[in-house]
Design an enzyme around this catalytic site. Structure first.
Site, short mmCIF file in Angstrom:
data_model
loop_
_atom_site.label_atom_id
_atom_site.label_comp_id
_atom_site.label_asym_id
_atom_site.label_seq_id
_atom_site.Cartn_x
_atom_site.Cartn_y
_atom_site.Cartn_z
N GLY A 227 -37.96 43.16 37.86
CA GLY A 227 -36.92 43.10 36.83
C GLY A 227 -35.83 42.14 37.25
O GLY A 227 -36.07 41.24 38.06
N THR A 231 -30.44 44.57 38.48
CA THR A 231 -31.04 45.92 38.53
C THR A 231 -31.72 46.13 39.89
O THR A 231 -31.65 47.22 40.46
CB THR A 231 -32.08 46.11 37.40
OG1 THR A 231 -31.51 45.70 36.17
CG2 THR A 231 -32.52 47.55 37.28
N CYS A 283 -40.48 35.13 34.52
CA CYS A 283 -39.56 35.08 35.66
C CYS A 283 -39.56 33.71 36.31
O CYS A 283 -38.54 33.24 36.78
CB CYS A 283 -39.93 36.15 36.67
SG CYS A 283 -41.66 36.10 37.08
N GLU A 460 -46.33 40.25 45.75
CA GLU A 460 -47.29 40.89 44.87
C GLU A 460 -48.53 39.99 44.83
O GLU A 460 -48.39 38.77 44.90
CB GLU A 460 -46.67 41.00 43.47
CG GLU A 460 -47.04 42.26 42.74
CD GLU A 460 -46.01 42.63 41.66
OE1 GLU A 460 -45.60 41.75 40.89
OE2 GLU A 460 -45.64 43.81 41.60
P1 NAD Z 1 -34.33 44.89 33.86
O1 NAD Z 1 -33.89 44.70 35.27
O2 NAD Z 1 -33.32 45.17 32.84
O3 NAD Z 1 -35.38 46.10 33.77
C1 NAD Z 1 -36.58 46.13 34.52
C2 NAD Z 1 -37.08 47.56 34.57
O4 NAD Z 1 -36.14 48.35 35.30
C3 NAD Z 1 -37.22 48.24 33.20
O5 NAD Z 1 -38.33 49.11 33.22
C4 NAD Z 1 -35.93 49.04 33.09
O6 NAD Z 1 -36.04 50.16 32.24
C5 NAD Z 1 -35.74 49.48 34.54
N1 NAD Z 1 -34.36 49.78 34.90
C6 NAD Z 1 -33.22 49.25 34.39
N2 NAD Z 1 -32.14 49.82 35.00
C7 NAD Z 1 -32.62 50.69 35.91
C8 NAD Z 1 -32.00 51.57 36.84
N3 NAD Z 1 -30.69 51.65 36.94
N4 NAD Z 1 -32.79 52.34 37.63
C9 NAD Z 1 -34.14 52.26 37.54
N5 NAD Z 1 -34.78 51.45 36.66
C10 NAD Z 1 -34.03 50.66 35.87
O7 NAD Z 1 -35.20 43.60 33.51
P2 NAD Z 1 -35.84 43.23 32.09
O8 NAD Z 1 -34.71 42.75 31.21
O9 NAD Z 1 -36.73 44.30 31.64
O10 NAD Z 1 -36.78 41.98 32.49
C11 NAD Z 1 -36.33 40.71 32.67
C12 NAD Z 1 -36.07 40.39 34.13
O11 NAD Z 1 -37.24 40.63 34.89
C13 NAD Z 1 -35.72 38.95 34.37
O12 NAD Z 1 -34.65 38.86 35.27
C14 NAD Z 1 -36.98 38.36 35.00
O13 NAD Z 1 -36.78 37.24 35.80
C15 NAD Z 1 -37.47 39.53 35.77
N6 NAD Z 1 -38.91 39.38 36.06
C16 NAD Z 1 -39.29 39.08 37.33
C17 NAD Z 1 -40.64 38.88 37.61
C18 NAD Z 1 -41.10 38.54 39.00
O14 NAD Z 1 -42.28 38.70 39.29
N7 NAD Z 1 -40.24 38.06 39.89
C19 NAD Z 1 -41.59 38.99 36.60
C20 NAD Z 1 -41.15 39.30 35.30
C21 NAD Z 1 -39.80 39.50 35.05
#
Ligand code: NAD
Length: 495
Positions: A227, A231, A283, A460
């Protein structure tokens, strides 16, 4: 009639709990509801996964691999269902789901089903104690909590579940509440492939509640999180309370560096693919173009040509090239960051006209090219996660490297040149977990992926990705004949 997509817990569909509305990003219609799992549901799922560990341990590695290959066949036979769910839920084009995300996920499952290099133990010698013998066992972590974002939900579920299962773990996966459909389908198919009840439980819900309860559950031994960086920091902080292992796959602001000797047509297409695939919601999206001054004008003109040709429309239509933005919150974030770029002096070189070509109630942002971007601007440094490419130019190789490395992220990069010595030299100086040379976005299950700097911790995929889901146990076989232990014991024990 209301369609409820229940959780999948202990081999059964569970529809108990708060209903969360899922909106189609393509046209704003209601797809149905998923469940906002409360603490009790989370605990049930974790207990079920804990029970499953013993059953999984009775299926040996080769048999688990056979089940994975069977799973790949099951998904392949239903790939149209998966593609439709994925596009309906995320707003990515049905072409992308059908020809990229779903088939790639199936191939990745097959990689883990066939990989021979992963071993559950290895023998060592102890150089300090000749004649003794050691075995290093790679033992499953136990119950893994996997938390995933909304941009590539099927691939994300595959990347987390499959290597963890291969290594003998059970999982509770919490997909994003925006996009749980393919992960829920996958959990059912994993069961159909022959894995025991509870091997993979999928529970939907928001991060601040369900995600949080999962992290707080003391029976979880590892958190595999993907994510945003903000977060990820919170997750790590909370996980530290019970000293859980954490892997973090986080955000990026990846550079695509194009040198003056690059094949212009190929690199123009690669840079476009790098940023506008999935409307920039990947990402590793190449959101910064670092372009040689010598070819700047010609390069941007060619980009404009191909942007003109991109077809907007409903992403569920096979002719459409441009994906929707998966949720309205993300759309607002893109608009905000664009606003800051304009305020800071960036110039909109190109913005595709989408008006009247996309369903009115959907979430869309036009593919955009920004010039006059300077490295001190927010738009150059912060992840936009949308179809906006910031262009900066350079004169020397060192300048290009410095610019590429100048953000706090380090997830991926692209290098475009016909000189392979130059490519190797530049790539070896880029602070990123993946560097594509004359390509972009092509992911292999055999290669570990992850981030330098604020883009993450751990890897991963690849062998490294499997070992992340293990902990080592060292068995030391003493050898009385070596006499070494007697010498050691004499430090304390007199005859
Ligand atoms: P996000 O951080 O808002 O959420 C990711 C996940 O975490 C979701 O399931 C969300 O419900 C959960 N979450 C949110 N707050 C939380 C908390 N306080 N405690 C536990 N879980 C929590 O991210 P998003 O908006 O869903 O996705 C976009 C982000 O993901 C972008 O920053 C992107 O770059 C990143 N991403 C990274 C990769 C990678 O492999 N590096 C791949 C895809 C997306």
């Amino acid at each position: 009639m209301e369609k409820i997509f229940g959780n999948f817990i202990d081999g059964k569909i569970d529809q108990e709990g708060e209903k969360i509305e899922m909106i189609s990003p393509s046209d704003g219609s209601v797809i149905g509801y998923c469940i906002g799992s409360d603490r009790n549901t989370v605990d049930n799922a974790v207990n079920s996964s804990l029970d499953a560990l013993n059953k999984i341990s009775k299926i040996n590695l080769k048999e688990r691999q056979k089940l994975l290959l069977k799973l790949a066949d099951i998904i392949e036979s239903k790939s149209e269902i998966y593609s439709n769910y994925e596009s309906l839920n995320t707003g990515k084009t049905i072409r992308q789901s059908s020809f990229m995300d779903i088939p790639l996920g199936i191939e990745h499952i097959r990689y883990f089903g066939k990989v021979n290099d992963y071993k559950e133990s290895r023998e060592i010698e102890h150089p300090e104690y000749p004649g003794t013998r050691g075995i290093i066992q790679y033992v499953p972590m136990g119950v893994v909590a996997a938390i995933a974002p909304w941009n590539v939900p099927f691939l994300m579920a595959v990347w987390k579940i499959i290597p963890a299962l291969l290594a003998g773990n059970s999982l509770v996966l919490k997909p994003s509440h925006y996009t749980p459909l393919t992960a829920l389908e996958l959990a059912r198919d994993i069961e159909d492939a022959g894995f025991p009840d509870g091997s993979v439980n999928v529970i939907a819900g928001k991060g601040s509640t369900t995600g949080n309860y999962l992290i707080e559950n003391k029976k979880i031994n590892m958190i595999s999180f993907t994510g945003s960086t903000s977060t990820g920091k919170k997750v790590m902080e909370k996980a530290s309370k019970n000293l859980k292992k954490v892997t973090l796959e986080l955000g990026g602001k990846s550079p695509n560096i194009v040198f003056d000797d690059a094949d212009i047509e190929r690199s123009v297409k690669g840079v476009l693919f790098g940023i506008y695939l999935n409307s920039g919601q990947l990402c590793e999206s190449g959101s910064r173009l670092i372009l040689s001054n010598k070819i700047r004008n010609k390069f941007l003109e060619r980009m404009k040509h191909y942007l003109d040709n991109m077809v907007p429309g409903n992403p569920m239509d096979f002719n459409t090239d441009i994906s929707a933005i998966t949720n309205s919150e993300q759309l607002d974030k893109i608009k905000d960051l664009m606003g800051s770029g304009i305020n800071d002096g960036a110039n909109v070189y190109y913005s595709k006209d989408l008006k009247n070509n996309v369903p009115g109630k959907g979430f869309y942002y036009p593919p955009t090219l920004l010039t006059n971007v300077r490295p001190d601007m927010k738009i150059f440094n912060e992840e936009i996660f949308g179809p906006v490419l910031s262009v900066t130019t350079f004169d020397t190789d060192n300048e290009a490297i410095e610019m590429a490395n100048s953000t706090e992220y380090g997830l991926a990069a692209g290098i475009w040149t016909n000189d392979m010595n130059r490519a190797y030299k530049i790539a070896s100086n880029i602070q990123a977990g993946t560097v594509w040379i004359n390509d972009y976005h092509l992911l292999s299950a055999a290669a570990p992926r992850g981030g330098f700097k604020m883009s993450g911790i751990g890897r991963e995929l690849g062998l490294e990705g499997i070992y992340e889901f293990t902990q080592t146990r060292h068995l030391f076989y003493g050898n009385p004949e070596s006499g070494l232990s007697d010498a050691a014991y004499q430090l304390l024990i007199k005859e």
